[in-house]
Write a protein that holds these residues in place. Structure first.
Motif, PDB file in Angstrom:
ATOM      1  N   UNK A 115       0.760  -1.131   0.120  1.00  0.00           N
ATOM      2  CA  UNK A 115       0.157   0.020  -0.030  1.00  0.00           C
ATOM      3  C   UNK A 115       0.852   1.044  -0.099  1.00  0.00           C
ATOM      4  N   UNK A 116       1.986   1.295   0.614  1.00  0.00           N
ATOM      5  CA  UNK A 116       2.943   2.639   0.751  1.00  0.00           C
ATOM      6  C   UNK A 116       3.339   2.892  -0.484  1.00  0.00           C
ATOM      7  N   UNK A 117       4.027   2.139  -1.224  1.00  0.00           N
ATOM      8  CA  UNK A 117       4.660   2.353  -2.738  1.00  0.00           C
ATOM      9  C   UNK A 117       3.571   2.631  -3.632  1.00  0.00           C
ATOM     10  N   UNK A 118       2.563   1.994  -3.504  1.00  0.00           N
ATOM     11  CA  UNK A 118       1.026   2.175  -4.361  1.00  0.00           C
ATOM     12  C   UNK A 118       0.632   3.657  -4.185  1.00  0.00           C
ATOM     13  N   UNK A 119       0.516   3.892  -2.965  1.00  0.00           N
ATOM     14  CA  UNK A 119       0.060   5.442  -2.736  1.00  0.00           C
ATOM     15  C   UNK A 119       0.817   6.365  -3.333  1.00  0.00           C
ATOM     16  N   UNK A 120       2.380   6.228  -3.400  1.00  0.00           N
ATOM     17  CA  UNK A 120       3.280   7.154  -3.944  1.00  0.00           C
ATOM     18  C   UNK A 120       2.913   6.984  -5.502  1.00  0.00           C
ATOM     19  N   UNK A 121       2.989   5.858  -6.049  1.00  0.00           N
ATOM     20  CA  UNK A 121       2.489   5.826  -7.488  1.00  0.00           C
ATOM     21  C   UNK A 121       1.316   6.589  -7.909  1.00  0.00           C
ATOM     22  N   UNK A 122       0.111   6.177  -6.970  1.00  0.00           N
ATOM     23  CA  UNK A 122      -0.983   7.096  -7.345  1.00  0.00           C
ATOM     24  C   UNK A 122      -0.621   8.494  -7.410  1.00  0.00           C
ATOM     25  N   UNK A 123       0.096   9.190  -6.502  1.00  0.00           N
ATOM     26  CA  UNK A 123       0.348  10.509  -6.049  1.00  0.00           C
ATOM     27  C   UNK A 123       0.771  10.979  -7.400  1.00  0.00           C
ATOM     28  N   UNK A 124       1.818  10.315  -8.045  1.00  0.00           N
ATOM     29  CA  UNK A 124       2.637  10.598  -9.189  1.00  0.00           C
ATOM     30  C   UNK A 124       1.605  10.719 -10.427  1.00  0.00           C
ATOM     31  N   UNK A 125       0.746   9.782 -10.421  1.00  0.00           N
ATOM     32  CA  UNK A 125      -0.180   9.644 -11.623  1.00  0.00           C
ATOM     33  C   UNK A 125      -1.091  10.786 -11.369  1.00  0.00           C
ATOM     34  N   UNK A 126      -1.717  11.037 -10.261  1.00  0.00           N
ATOM     35  CA  UNK A 126      -2.816  12.152 -10.085  1.00  0.00           C
ATOM     36  C   UNK A 126      -1.855  13.580 -10.676  1.00  0.00           C
ATOM     37  N   UNK A 127      -0.623  13.840 -10.172  1.00  0.00           N
ATOM     38  CA  UNK A 127      -0.021  14.829 -10.570  1.00  0.00           C
ATOM     39  C   UNK A 127       0.101  15.028 -11.954  1.00  0.00           C
ATOM     40  N   UNK A 128       0.594  13.904 -12.556  1.00  0.00           N
ATOM     41  CA  UNK A 128       0.987  13.896 -13.853  1.00  0.00           C
ATOM     42  C   UNK A 128      -0.448  14.258 -14.755  1.00  0.00           C
ATOM     43  N   UNK A 129      -1.449  13.686 -14.615  1.00  0.00           N
ATOM     44  CA  UNK A 129      -2.603  13.892 -15.187  1.00  0.00           C
ATOM     45  C   UNK A 129      -3.746  14.848 -14.910  1.00  0.00           C
ATOM     46  N   UNK A 130      -3.169  15.330 -13.699  1.00  0.00           N
ATOM     47  CA  UNK A 130      -4.138  16.374 -13.017  1.00  0.00           C
ATOM     48  C   UNK A 130      -5.583  15.759 -12.686  1.00  0.00           C
ATOM     49  N   UNK A 131      -5.644  14.692 -12.117  1.00  0.00           N
ATOM     50  CA  UNK A 131      -6.792  14.003 -11.630  1.00  0.00           C
ATOM     51  C   UNK A 131      -7.754  14.669 -10.640  1.00  0.00           C
ATOM     52  N   UNK A 132      -9.034  14.574 -10.858  1.00  0.00           N
ATOM     53  CA  UNK A 132      -9.769  14.905  -9.767  1.00  0.00           C
ATOM     54  C   UNK A 132     -10.636  13.923  -8.929  1.00  0.00           C
ATOM     55  N   UNK A 133     -10.657  12.662  -9.744  1.00  0.00           N
ATOM     56  CA  UNK A 133     -11.422  11.716  -9.136  1.00  0.00           C
ATOM     57  C   UNK A 133     -10.647  10.318  -9.547  1.00  0.00           C
ATOM     58  N   UNK A 134     -10.784   9.580  -8.655  1.00  0.00           N
ATOM     59  CA  UNK A 134     -10.236   8.048  -9.009  1.00  0.00           C
ATOM     60  C   UNK A 134     -11.529   7.081  -8.595  1.00  0.00           C
ATOM     61  N   UNK A 135     -11.815   6.480  -9.563  1.00  0.00           N
ATOM     62  CA  UNK A 135     -12.739   5.455  -9.505  1.00  0.00           C
ATOM     63  C   UNK A 135     -12.102   4.137  -9.726  1.00  0.00           C
ATOM     64  N   UNK A 136     -12.248   3.334  -8.575  1.00  0.00           N
ATOM     65  CA  UNK A 136     -11.526   1.992  -8.671  1.00  0.00           C
ATOM     66  C   UNK A 136     -12.840   1.028  -9.053  1.00  0.00           C
ATOM     67  N   UNK A 137     -12.330   0.073 -10.074  1.00  0.00           N
ATOM     68  CA  UNK A 137     -13.497  -0.924 -10.449  1.00  0.00           C
ATOM     69  C   UNK A 137     -13.009  -2.490  -9.697  1.00  0.00           C
ATOM     70  N   UNK A 138     -13.730  -3.006  -9.145  1.00  0.00           N
ATOM     71  CA  UNK A 138     -13.449  -4.374  -8.802  1.00  0.00           C
ATOM     72  C   UNK A 138     -14.199  -5.485  -9.609  1.00  0.00           C
ATOM     73  N   UNK A 139     -13.465  -6.198 -10.369  1.00  0.00           N
ATOM     74  CA  UNK A 139     -14.045  -7.396 -11.014  1.00  0.00           C
ATOM     75  C   UNK A 139     -14.476  -8.365 -10.355  1.00  0.00           C
ATOM     76  N   UNK A 140     -15.686  -8.252  -9.537  1.00  0.00           N
ATOM     77  CA  UNK A 140     -16.353  -9.118  -8.439  1.00  0.00           C
ATOM     78  C   UNK A 140     -16.752  -8.270  -7.688  1.00  0.00           C
TER      79      UNK A 140
END
Length: 279
Positions: A71-96
């Motif tokens: 979870x810790x490095x995944x949070x860092x990765x999400x933070x980088x992607x949010x900054x890179x793409x200027x994201x305002x919403x994250x929608x997780x989709x669970x297959x199941x």
């Protein structure tokens, strides 16, 4: 969503070995996957085969892939992607639907990726966070008790975190695109046909019961059913906070750490027995 003027980006917590992706990662655990990579037909790399299909449709063809981490490095990765793409919403989709398992159910399905993603995204600041579950009944393949899922959905409804549901039907343009994308990917890596996606498409087609379309499910009993094509949507924070081992997950670095956290928690709680849905 694009037709409504929204910018949409696709990312996936990946099971692919990613070090050979030539571009430097945005962060240690997130890579840009494009159709320009050199990949051999048959190789397991759904993000790449999806990016190739997107290009044939004239769509933006970059798919972002997260490495299998805690979870810790995944949070860092999400933070980088949010900054890179200027994201305002994250929608997780669970297959199941096993992402709603809190930790003491008779079976958690495949909790490692779900719990890691829920915790990492919930720790993000400055973005709206949503969860959608598609495929009610799929997790029977992994032993999930669906009465426990319905109980969780009811609890989230009482908390005001259930946002409603909607169905996929065969005539929807988006569903036709979904089918085309899946079939294109299945064709390029036939040994790895997705059990989740093929089951959902079977349900949307009106199949029922122990219906198999991939050899990967042979020897097991499936429950293809009309509810499998239903999206259930939730406020992600409320789902994440139900995780009984949330705090221990925050510092995990690897999937091995995640496994240890889950196993330790399971050893410390009373496991609730399986319940039959009374219908």
């Amino acid at each position: 969503m694009r037709a409504e003027g929204k910018a949409v980006f696709l990312a996936n917590y990946s099971f692919t070995s990613l070090p050979y992706v030539p571009r430097p990662p945005l962060a240690q655990a997130v890579f840009e996957v494009t159709p320009d990579l050199l990949v051999t037909p048959g190789d397991y790399f759904p993000e790449y085969w999806l990016s190739r299909w997107l290009r044939t449709q004239g769509e933006p063809d970059t798919v972002y892939a997260f490495r299998k981490v805690g979870a810790a490095p995944l949070k860092t990765a999400y933070e980088a992607l949010v900054r890179h793409l200027q994201v305002d919403t994250v929608l997780l989709v669970d297959g199941g639907t096993d992402s709603l398992m809190r930790g003491d159910e008779v079976d958690l399905g495949t909790p490692h990726e779900d719990a890691t993603s829920l915790v990492a995204v919930n720790e993000l600041g400055g973005v709206q966070k949503l969860l959608a579950c598609l495929g009610f009944g799929i997790d029977r393949f992994h032993g999930v008790c669906h009465a426990h899922y319905l109980e969780a959905a009811a609890e989230l409804t009482r908390a005001g975190a259930y946002l409603g549901a909607f169905s996929l039907t065969p005539d929807m343009p988006a569903v036709r695109k979904y089918r085309d994308a899946c079939e294109a990917v299945f064709q390029m890596m036939p040994r790895y046909t997705s059990i989740v996606n093929s089951s959902i498409l079977s349900a949307v087609d009106g199949q029922y019961g122990d219906h198999h379309v991939t050899s990967r499910t042979q020897g097991s009993e499936l429950w293809i059913n009309p509810l499998m094509g239903l999206y259930w949507t939730f406020e992600l924070g409320a789902v994440a906070r139900r995780l009984q081992y949330y705090d221990a997950m925050r510092a995990t670095q690897t999937l091995t750490d995640v496994g240890r956290v889950i196993e330790s928690h399971r050893d410390s709680v009373q496991i609730r027995p399986r319940v039959t849905i009374p219908v």
